[in-house]
Design an enzyme around this catalytic site. Structure first.
Site: not given
Ligand code: FDA
Length: 299
Positions: A125, A175
């Site tokens: 992330d 992402r």
């Protein structure tokens, strides 16, 4: 004027934790791995892929960072044993990035090794801009060792398009999200339309270059524009997936994606650190507070 739901969402953080959990539970898959596995199994049965995250960040103690790492390793074993369609998302600061680079690298290496052993995947992330260079660097280093790693880019940062263009396109996997941290105006776009424009510019680059992209957004206006882009560029269905956070209402979009044969991955967080995460979700979407309250009292 302040809405009823906004008022409720401000009131929730003042509640005792037991009560707050009633509001929070739609965003987290419980506190134990068993509760998380139930959620994952149900999602898989309904056609969704999952990425699993242990809640928490900014670990200050090396024993704790090592323990979180062991928990992630255990999750890979369980995911494999239970034949779940699920990978892992983790925050660098959760497994030691705030302590020192050696601890972090050792922990990430252990996780990559087990992920590779099961041909699974780890997504790193993206945290606040303090970590951007570090995260891109570690992604680049580890990408040389394995294909089973991806990271995240944030469309609200001015730098992001250039960061991505500089990367080797081969086996690139990221992402794309808008970005969730409070960042200064000198480094980040604050105008919502301009963030969406940047999002689409980056997504266009990914589609045109066959880069695998996780399209992470709940913004229905942006999703309509993304559908137009897909129609224009016709990217192969196995080069992208939609991604959503567990519990966020999608107003029919998930069904639409499934009907179109597109993949959807649900980001499922779980663990003892549920409180801070859930309160953040409620503040972001006060409408949910009213919805949950209605459910509570209509039972
Ligand atoms: P937008 O903010 O316009 O939201 C659209 C609508 O969706 C809102 O009106 C609201 O109703 C609802 N909504 C959106 N987010 C919600 C939430 N969290 N809770 C309740 N309702 C919500 N960020 C980051 O900086 N680093 C990361 O690694 C990630 N990872 C990530 C993974 C996945 C799967 C998703 C979906 C998102 C992230 N994010 C993230 C968060 C992301 O950057 C962004 O802050 C949120 O997704 C909100 O932006 P939207 O694109 O959804 O649009």
């Amino acid at each position: 004027m302040i809405s009823f739901n906004t008022l409720i969402s401000r009131f929730i953080p003042l509640l005792p934790k037991v009560l707050a959990y009633q509001f929070a539970k739609r965003y987290v898959a419980g506190t134990s791995k068993e509760s998380a596995f139930k959620v994952i199994q149900n999602l898989n049965n309904s056609g969704y892929l999952v990425t699993l995250d242990i809640l928490g960040e900014h670990t200050e103690d090396s024993r704790m960072a090592n323990s979180i790492t062991e928990q992630y390793i255990d999750l890979y074993h369980e995911i494999n044993n239970r034949k779940l369609n699920c990978n892992i998302s983790l925050k660098p600061s959760h497994i030691g990035a705030d302590i020192n680079k050696d601890i972090f690298n050792t922990n990430l290496n252990k996780i990559i090794t087990i992920s590779d052993q099961f041909s699974n995947f780890v997504r790193v992330d993206m945290e606040s801009s303090k970590y951007t260079d570090y995260t891109i660097q570690l992604f680049e280093q580890n990408r040389l060792k394995t294909d089973n790693i991806g990271t995240v880019f944030q469309a609200y940062l001015y730098r992001t398009y250039n960061d991505i263009v500089k990367l080797d396109k081969k086996n690139l996997n990221f992402r794309l999200c808008k970005g969730i941290y409070k960042e200064n105006k000198d480094i980040s776009i604050h105008n919502p339309t301009e963030i969406n424009d940047n999002y689409l510019k980056i997504l266009r680059y990914a589609f045109e270059n066959n880069i695998y992209v996780g399209i992470a957004t709940h913004d229905t206006l942006l999703l309509s524009l993304i559908y137009k882009l897909i129609e224009e560029l016709q990217p192969l269905k196995d080069t992208f997936e939609f991604q959503v956070l567990y519990g966020v209402p999608m107003k029919g979009w998930n069904e639409k994606h499934i009907n179109n044969g597109y993949k959807i991955r649900v980001y499922v967080p779980f663990g003892d650190d549920w409180y801070k995460y859930s309160i953040r979700r409620l503040k972001e979407n006060p409408d949910i507070a009213g919805y949950v309250l209605k459910n509570l009292f209509s039972k």
